[in-house]
Motif scaffolding. Structure first.
Motif, PDB file in Angstrom:
ATOM      1  N   TRP A  49      -0.074  -4.230  19.439  1.00  0.00           N
ATOM      2  CA  TRP A  49      -0.293  -4.596  18.048  1.00  0.00           C
ATOM      3  C   TRP A  49       1.055  -4.605  17.341  1.00  0.00           C
ATOM      4  CZ3 TRP A  49      -3.482  -1.503  20.832  1.00  0.00           C
ATOM      5  CH2 TRP A  49      -4.841  -1.816  20.857  1.00  0.00           C
ATOM      6  N   LEU A  50       1.180  -5.432  16.325  1.00  0.00           N
ATOM      7  CA  LEU A  50       2.351  -5.370  15.463  1.00  0.00           C
ATOM      8  C   LEU A  50       2.083  -4.275  14.447  1.00  0.00           C
ATOM      9  CD1 LEU A  50       3.032  -9.156  14.863  1.00  0.00           C
ATOM     10  CD2 LEU A  50       4.221  -7.625  16.426  1.00  0.00           C
ATOM     11  N   GLU A  51       3.029  -3.372  14.276  1.00  0.00           N
ATOM     12  CA  GLU A  51       2.826  -2.228  13.387  1.00  0.00           C
ATOM     13  C   GLU A  51       2.409  -2.668  11.992  1.00  0.00           C
ATOM     14  OE1 GLU A  51       5.102   1.899  12.405  1.00  0.00           O
ATOM     15  OE2 GLU A  51       6.297   0.066  12.253  1.00  0.00           O
ATOM     16  N   GLN A  52       3.040  -3.716  11.461  1.00  0.00           N
ATOM     17  CA  GLN A  52       2.706  -4.156  10.112  1.00  0.00           C
ATOM     18  C   GLN A  52       1.275  -4.676  10.034  1.00  0.00           C
ATOM     19  OE1 GLN A  52       4.752  -3.579   7.420  1.00  0.00           O
ATOM     20  NE2 GLN A  52       2.841  -4.039   6.368  1.00  0.00           N
ATOM     21  N   ASP A  53       0.771  -5.322  11.089  1.00  0.00           N
ATOM     22  CA  ASP A  53      -0.621  -5.770  11.117  1.00  0.00           C
ATOM     23  C   ASP A  53      -1.576  -4.578  11.061  1.00  0.00           C
ATOM     24  OD1 ASP A  53       0.223  -8.386  11.262  1.00  0.00           O
ATOM     25  OD2 ASP A  53      -0.280  -8.631  13.396  1.00  0.00           O
ATOM     26  N   VAL A  54      -1.221  -3.503  11.767  1.00  0.00           N
ATOM     27  CA  VAL A  54      -2.048  -2.293  11.757  1.00  0.00           C
ATOM     28  C   VAL A  54      -2.068  -1.698  10.350  1.00  0.00           C
ATOM     29  CG1 VAL A  54      -2.295   0.061  12.654  1.00  0.00           C
ATOM     30  CG2 VAL A  54      -1.635  -1.804  14.196  1.00  0.00           C
ATOM     31  N   ILE A  55      -0.903  -1.590   9.737  1.00  0.00           N
ATOM     32  CA  ILE A  55      -0.803  -1.027   8.393  1.00  0.00           C
ATOM     33  C   ILE A  55      -1.599  -1.861   7.400  1.00  0.00           C
ATOM     34  CG2 ILE A  55       0.800  -0.583   6.487  1.00  0.00           C
ATOM     35  CD1 ILE A  55       2.889   0.123   8.730  1.00  0.00           C
ATOM     36  N   ASP A  56      -1.455  -3.184   7.473  1.00  0.00           N
ATOM     37  CA  ASP A  56      -2.193  -4.073   6.570  1.00  0.00           C
ATOM     38  C   ASP A  56      -3.694  -3.958   6.785  1.00  0.00           C
ATOM     39  OD1 ASP A  56       0.243  -4.941   5.573  1.00  0.00           O
ATOM     40  OD2 ASP A  56       0.248  -6.800   6.757  1.00  0.00           O
ATOM     41  N   TRP A  57      -4.121  -3.841   8.047  1.00  0.00           N
ATOM     42  CA  TRP A  57      -5.542  -3.719   8.380  1.00  0.00           C
ATOM     43  C   TRP A  57      -6.117  -2.438   7.797  1.00  0.00           C
ATOM     44  CZ3 TRP A  57      -8.257  -0.353  11.728  1.00  0.00           C
ATOM     45  CH2 TRP A  57      -9.547  -0.754  12.074  1.00  0.00           C
ATOM     46  N   VAL A  58      -5.390  -1.327   7.944  1.00  0.00           N
ATOM     47  CA  VAL A  58      -5.851  -0.051   7.407  1.00  0.00           C
ATOM     48  C   VAL A  58      -5.937  -0.127   5.882  1.00  0.00           C
ATOM     49  CG1 VAL A  58      -5.254   2.379   7.094  1.00  0.00           C
ATOM     50  CG2 VAL A  58      -5.025   1.327   9.349  1.00  0.00           C
ATOM     51  N   LYS A  59      -4.930  -0.696   5.248  1.00  0.00           N
ATOM     52  CA  LYS A  59      -4.907  -0.808   3.780  1.00  0.00           C
ATOM     53  C   LYS A  59      -6.031  -1.706   3.267  1.00  0.00           C
ATOM     54  CE  LYS A  59      -0.045   0.088   2.797  1.00  0.00           C
ATOM     55  NZ  LYS A  59       1.206  -0.501   2.286  1.00  0.00           N
ATOM     56  N   SER A  60      -6.489  -2.638   4.080  1.00  0.00           N
ATOM     57  CA  SER A  60      -7.524  -3.574   3.641  1.00  0.00           C
ATOM     58  C   SER A  60      -8.848  -2.879   3.323  1.00  0.00           C
ATOM     59  CB  SER A  60      -7.752  -4.659   4.691  1.00  0.00           C
ATOM     60  OG  SER A  60      -8.447  -4.148   5.820  1.00  0.00           O
ATOM     61  N   PHE A  61      -9.029  -1.666   3.839  1.00  0.00           N
ATOM     62  CA  PHE A  61     -10.263  -0.934   3.577  1.00  0.00           C
ATOM     63  C   PHE A  61     -10.217  -0.173   2.266  1.00  0.00           C
ATOM     64  CE2 PHE A  61     -10.251  -1.514   8.170  1.00  0.00           C
ATOM     65  CZ  PHE A  61     -11.492  -2.104   8.327  1.00  0.00           C
ATOM     66  N   GLY A  62      -9.034   0.040   1.714  1.00  0.00           N
ATOM     67  CA  GLY A  62      -8.904   0.753   0.451  1.00  0.00           C
ATOM     68  C   GLY A  62      -9.429   2.173   0.552  1.00  0.00           C
ATOM     69  N   ALA A  63      -9.546   2.808  -0.593  1.00  0.00           N
ATOM     70  CA  ALA A  63     -10.075   4.175  -0.634  1.00  0.00           C
ATOM     71  C   ALA A  63     -11.574   4.137  -0.400  1.00  0.00           C
ATOM     72  CB  ALA A  63      -9.758   4.816  -1.973  1.00  0.00           C
ATOM     73  N   GLN A  64     -12.037   4.962   0.500  1.00  0.00           N
ATOM     74  CA  GLN A  64     -13.462   5.022   0.800  1.00  0.00           C
ATOM     75  C   GLN A  64     -14.130   6.027  -0.137  1.00  0.00           C
ATOM     76  OE1 GLN A  64     -14.986   3.047   3.230  1.00  0.00           O
ATOM     77  NE2 GLN A  64     -12.992   2.076   3.232  1.00  0.00           N
ATOM     78  N   PRO A  65     -15.212   5.624  -0.801  1.00  0.00           N
ATOM     79  CA  PRO A  65     -15.891   6.570  -1.694  1.00  0.00           C
ATOM     80  C   PRO A  65     -16.535   7.697  -0.898  1.00  0.00           C
ATOM     81  CG  PRO A  65     -17.164   4.557  -1.460  1.00  0.00           C
ATOM     82  CD  PRO A  65     -15.863   4.336  -0.748  1.00  0.00           C
TER      83      PRO A  65
END
Length: 76
Positions: A49-65
């Motif tokens: 995986w490209l590290e930046q793709d992983v970071i962007d993917w994780v951020k795409s979920f935002g804060a979980q309630p």
């Protein structure tokens, strides 16, 4: 000068996703939709995986309630 992207493997994803490395490897073939998009260079079968793709993917979920109510399987 352009910096090359960092390429990471299952060892990088495991602590982020709170999964074992073996589970990441299984998920890559059985449930790829549960992982970030893979980077597949021609002729390479490694899990990368490209590290930046992983970071962007994780951020795409935002804060979980926080879940409210009883935990599943809780009894009175």
């Amino acid at each position: 000068m352009n910096e090359l992207p960092r390429i990471v493997g299952p060892e990088y994803l495991a602590p982020i996703l709170h999964k074992e490395i073996a589970t990441i490897k299984l998920d890559a073939s059985r449930k790829p939709h549960t992982l970030p998009p893979r980077w597949k260079p021609p002729g390479c079968s490694k899990l990368l995986w490209l590290e930046q793709d992983v970071i962007d993917w994780v951020k795409s979920f935002g804060a979980q309630p926080k879940k409210r109510g009883w935990a599943s399987g809780a009894t009175l």
